[in-house]
Design a protein around this motif. Structure first.
Motif, mmCIF file in Angstrom:
data_model
loop_
_atom_site.group_PDB
_atom_site.id
_atom_site.type_symbol
_atom_site.label_atom_id
_atom_site.label_comp_id
_atom_site.label_asym_id
_atom_site.label_seq_id
_atom_site.Cartn_x
_atom_site.Cartn_y
_atom_site.Cartn_z
ATOM 1 N N TYR A 93 66.825 89.511 22.297
ATOM 2 C CA TYR A 93 65.635 88.706 22.592
ATOM 3 C C TYR A 93 66.072 87.341 23.106
ATOM 4 C CZ TYR A 93 60.971 86.630 21.783
ATOM 5 O OH TYR A 93 59.743 86.008 21.920
ATOM 6 N N ARG A 94 67.092 86.769 22.472
ATOM 7 C CA ARG A 94 67.603 85.465 22.903
ATOM 8 C C ARG A 94 68.143 85.552 24.326
ATOM 9 N NH1 ARG A 94 66.649 80.524 23.268
ATOM 10 N NH2 ARG A 94 68.425 79.108 23.321
ATOM 11 N N ARG A 95 68.847 86.642 24.643
ATOM 12 C CA ARG A 95 69.352 86.821 26.004
ATOM 13 C C ARG A 95 68.203 86.867 27.005
ATOM 14 N NH1 ARG A 95 72.799 90.372 23.182
ATOM 15 N NH2 ARG A 95 74.957 89.613 23.164
ATOM 16 N N ALA A 96 67.125 87.543 26.639
ATOM 17 C CA ALA A 96 65.970 87.638 27.534
ATOM 18 C C ALA A 96 65.352 86.266 27.790
ATOM 19 C CB ALA A 96 64.931 88.589 26.933
ATOM 20 N N ILE A 97 65.257 85.442 26.731
ATOM 21 C CA ILE A 97 64.703 84.094 26.888
ATOM 22 C C ILE A 97 65.609 83.248 27.786
ATOM 23 C CG2 ILE A 97 64.183 81.940 25.668
ATOM 24 C CD1 ILE A 97 62.097 84.090 25.236
ATOM 25 N N ILE A 98 66.916 83.352 27.577
ATOM 26 C CA ILE A 98 67.873 82.599 28.402
ATOM 27 C C ILE A 98 67.740 83.017 29.863
ATOM 28 C CG2 ILE A 98 70.328 82.229 28.881
ATOM 29 C CD1 ILE A 98 70.808 82.526 25.847
ATOM 30 N N HIS A 99 67.573 84.302 30.110
ATOM 31 C CA HIS A 99 67.457 84.788 31.493
ATOM 32 C C HIS A 99 66.208 84.227 32.163
ATOM 33 C CE1 HIS A 99 68.047 87.407 34.932
ATOM 34 N NE2 HIS A 99 66.785 87.809 34.825
ATOM 35 N N ILE A 100 65.148 84.020 31.397
ATOM 36 C CA ILE A 100 63.924 83.453 31.959
ATOM 37 C C ILE A 100 64.116 81.972 32.290
ATOM 38 C CG2 ILE A 100 61.523 82.829 31.446
ATOM 39 C CD1 ILE A 100 61.380 85.360 29.709
ATOM 40 N N THR A 101 64.722 81.224 31.356
ATOM 41 C CA THR A 101 64.850 79.781 31.545
ATOM 42 C C THR A 101 65.982 79.412 32.499
ATOM 43 O OG1 THR A 101 66.241 79.665 29.556
ATOM 44 C CG2 THR A 101 63.881 79.267 29.283
ATOM 45 N N GLU A 102 67.075 80.174 32.455
ATOM 46 C CA GLU A 102 68.230 79.886 33.331
ATOM 47 C C GLU A 102 68.807 81.190 33.859
ATOM 48 O OE1 GLU A 102 70.897 76.596 32.192
ATOM 49 O OE2 GLU A 102 69.822 76.586 30.288
ATOM 50 N N PRO A 103 68.150 81.793 34.837
ATOM 51 C CA PRO A 103 68.572 83.103 35.335
ATOM 52 C C PRO A 103 69.970 83.129 35.944
ATOM 53 C CG PRO A 103 66.893 82.130 36.758
ATOM 54 C CD PRO A 103 66.944 81.299 35.513
ATOM 55 N N SER A 104 70.464 81.983 36.392
ATOM 56 C CA SER A 104 71.786 81.957 37.026
ATOM 57 C C SER A 104 72.911 81.616 36.053
ATOM 58 C CB SER A 104 71.784 80.933 38.174
ATOM 59 O OG SER A 104 71.511 79.629 37.682
ATOM 60 N N LEU A 105 72.595 81.472 34.765
ATOM 61 C CA LEU A 105 73.618 81.133 33.785
ATOM 62 C C LEU A 105 74.644 82.267 33.702
ATOM 63 C CD1 LEU A 105 74.165 78.821 31.695
ATOM 64 C CD2 LEU A 105 73.159 80.324 29.970
ATOM 65 N N SER A 106 75.911 81.888 33.635
ATOM 66 C CA SER A 106 76.974 82.888 33.596
ATOM 67 C C SER A 106 76.924 83.701 32.310
ATOM 68 C CB SER A 106 78.343 82.209 33.711
ATOM 69 O OG SER A 106 78.641 81.475 32.530
ATOM 70 N N ALA A 107 77.536 84.871 32.352
ATOM 71 C CA ALA A 107 77.577 85.743 31.176
ATOM 72 C C ALA A 107 78.324 85.070 30.027
ATOM 73 C CB ALA A 107 78.243 87.069 31.534
ATOM 74 N N VAL A 108 79.376 84.327 30.366
ATOM 75 C CA VAL A 108 80.164 83.642 29.334
ATOM 76 C C VAL A 108 79.323 82.589 28.627
ATOM 77 C CG1 VAL A 108 82.126 82.109 28.916
ATOM 78 C CG2 VAL A 108 82.375 84.068 30.450
ATOM 79 N N ASP A 109 78.617 81.769 29.405
ATOM 80 C CA ASP A 109 77.791 80.720 28.798
ATOM 81 C C ASP A 109 76.607 81.310 28.044
ATOM 82 O OD1 ASP A 109 79.386 78.645 29.600
ATOM 83 O OD2 ASP A 109 78.285 78.256 31.448
ATOM 84 N N THR A 110 76.086 82.422 28.528
ATOM 85 C CA THR A 110 74.997 83.093 27.817
ATOM 86 C C THR A 110 75.459 83.524 26.432
ATOM 87 O OG1 THR A 110 73.960 83.892 29.856
ATOM 88 C CG2 THR A 110 73.423 85.064 27.820
ATOM 89 N N GLU A 111 76.644 84.114 26.367
ATOM 90 C CA GLU A 111 77.159 84.566 25.074
ATOM 91 C C GLU A 111 77.475 83.394 24.153
ATOM 92 O OE1 GLU A 111 77.011 87.742 24.052
ATOM 93 O OE2 GLU A 111 75.964 87.832 25.986
ATOM 94 N N ARG A 112 77.886 82.275 24.728
ATOM 95 C CA ARG A 112 78.121 81.084 23.905
ATOM 96 C C ARG A 112 76.820 80.628 23.251
ATOM 97 N NH1 ARG A 112 80.660 76.561 27.280
ATOM 98 N NH2 ARG A 112 80.691 75.531 25.258
ATOM 99 N N ARG A 113 75.717 80.736 23.981
ATOM 100 C CA ARG A 113 74.424 80.343 23.410
ATOM 101 C C ARG A 113 73.973 81.332 22.338
ATOM 102 N NH1 ARG A 113 70.827 77.301 28.052
ATOM 103 N NH2 ARG A 113 72.565 76.113 28.938
ATOM 104 N N ILE A 114 74.326 82.604 22.529
ATOM 105 C CA ILE A 114 74.025 83.591 21.498
ATOM 106 C C ILE A 114 74.798 83.252 20.226
ATOM 107 C CG2 ILE A 114 74.118 86.031 20.872
ATOM 108 C CD1 ILE A 114 72.147 85.377 23.115
ATOM 109 N N GLU A 115 76.051 82.851 20.379
ATOM 110 C CA GLU A 115 76.877 82.468 19.230
ATOM 111 C C GLU A 115 76.283 81.250 18.527
ATOM 112 O OE1 GLU A 115 80.800 81.824 20.664
ATOM 113 O OE2 GLU A 115 81.136 83.928 21.219
ATOM 114 N N LEU A 116 75.775 80.309 19.322
ATOM 115 C CA LEU A 116 75.164 79.114 18.739
ATOM 116 C C LEU A 116 73.946 79.497 17.901
ATOM 117 C CD1 LEU A 116 74.836 76.068 18.432
ATOM 118 C CD2 LEU A 116 73.629 76.032 20.620
ATOM 119 N N THR A 117 73.134 80.406 18.411
ATOM 120 C CA THR A 117 71.967 80.862 17.652
ATOM 121 C C THR A 117 72.402 81.514 16.344
ATOM 122 O OG1 THR A 117 70.684 81.213 19.681
ATOM 123 C CG2 THR A 117 69.934 82.372 17.707
ATOM 124 N N ALA A 118 73.472 82.308 16.410
ATOM 125 C CA ALA A 118 73.983 82.971 15.201
ATOM 126 C C ALA A 118 74.443 81.947 14.165
ATOM 127 C CB ALA A 118 75.121 83.914 15.566
#
Length: 328
Positions: A167-192
């Motif tokens: 769900y967090r990945r889906a929200i990130i894709h909406i707000t920043e669709p061009s964010l790299s996969a690496v930075d996306t996973e870093r944000r997932i880690e931050l949420t965790a």
């Protein structure tokens, strides 16, 4: 607040008030601001990582009383100077990055104090600091990290601290669709890491969500099933109270309130109660509210939400039913 980019977060300072009763609770709170509490929390974290961690030893090194450093770490005004802070950081053998951040936060406190003095007792909206942009996301995370009670209202999406990874990945894709996969996973880690607080017995989360949160679909049905089950499981924790506000309840404060979080900070080491802080999301950014009048408005709104929200048990039942609908 959970989907706002870091560079869109602002801080508004509290008004400096003249108190006539030196023993009043308001007077004890005078000078306590988000920036000052953040600086104190950061200095406390630096001390906790130092080879020398005794507060009394650090106070003796600076030739001040232990109470002075206690007040600094809990966010109260002190007469500690910038050279003394530098000396303290040297004594703690702080890493260069920590030294730079501590001094930046100290400068922020001083700038806020200067702005407050210039405003005096004038009324109206408090001007946001234009130079406090990206660093304030870290400020929010540090305050959330020391809060012992968090009350969140979210009318649109699942609160960040309760979002499942997909769900967090889906929200990130909406707000920043061009964010790299690496930075996306870093944000997932931050949420965790934020969610790790749910495992702490001294922490309590009270979350109010609109029925729209269950119906809005930022992701696929499979993602929504996972998220609904995640919510249902989280709501079984003793320190988590999830309450849903149905569409059919009629008028209530949540209809005119945007997303916000009220953070209650535990007492400092000196035993002094610290003021709560509200982090409210706006259309193009977010802001901290710390003035009594502002915080009380949100407390009244929370009372209104409690009056119309479903019970935790009924909320869990509805979330489970919604998960089954998405799975059908």
């Amino acid at each position: 607040m959970d989907n706002v980019a870091p560079n869109k977060i602002e801080v508004r300072s509290a008004r400096v008030r003249k108190e006539h009763s030196p023993d009043s609770e308001a007077n004890k709170m005078a000078g306590l601001t988000v920036s000052r509490m953040d600086f104190g929390n950061f200095m406390k974290s630096v001390r906790s990582k130092a080879p020398r961690t005794a507060l009394s030893a650090a106070a003796a090194h600076l030739e001040v009383t232990r109470f002075v450093l206690m007040r600094m770490e809990e966010g109260s005004p002190t007469k500690i100077t910038k050279p003394q802070v530098k000396d303290l950081l040297e004594y703690y053998r702080a890493a260069p990055a920590d030294r730079a951040e501590a001094l930046r936060l100290l400068d922020e406190v001083r700038a806020q104090d200067s702005a407050a003095k210039a405003q005096g007792n004038s009324k109206g909206f408090w001007k946001a600091y234009t130079d406090q942009v990206a660093p304030n996301f870290e400020k929010f995370l540090r305050l959330e990290g020391v809060a012992d009670v968090v009350i969140v209202h979210q009318p649109v999406i699942v609160p960040g601290i309760l979002q499942s990874p997909n769900y967090r990945r889906a929200i990130i894709h909406i707000t920043e669709p061009s964010l790299s996969a690496v930075d996306t996973e870093r944000r997932i880690e931050l949420t965790a890491k934020r969610q790790a607080r749910l495992n702490e017995s001294g922490f309590r989360l009270e979350a109010f969500i609109s029925e729209a949160v269950l119906r809005n679909r930022p992701g696929s049905p499979e993602i929504m099933v996972e998220q609904m089950r995640w919510l249902a499981d989280a709501s079984t924790r003793d320190n988590v109270e999830l309450r849903l506000i149905p569409f059919a309840v009629g008028p209530h404060p949540g209809l005119i309130m945007q997303a916000f979080m009220l953070l209650e900070i535990p007492k400092g080491t000196s035993g002094m109660a610290l003021p709560p802080v509200v982090f409210a999301e706006g259309a193009i950014g977010s802001v901290f509210h710390e003035h009594d009048e502002e915080v009380n408005e949100y407390r009244r709104a929370i009372d209104g939400l409690r009056a119309v929200a479903l019970s935790p048990h009924d909320t869990r039942d509805l979330v489970v039913r919604t998960a089954k609908e998405y799975a059908a």
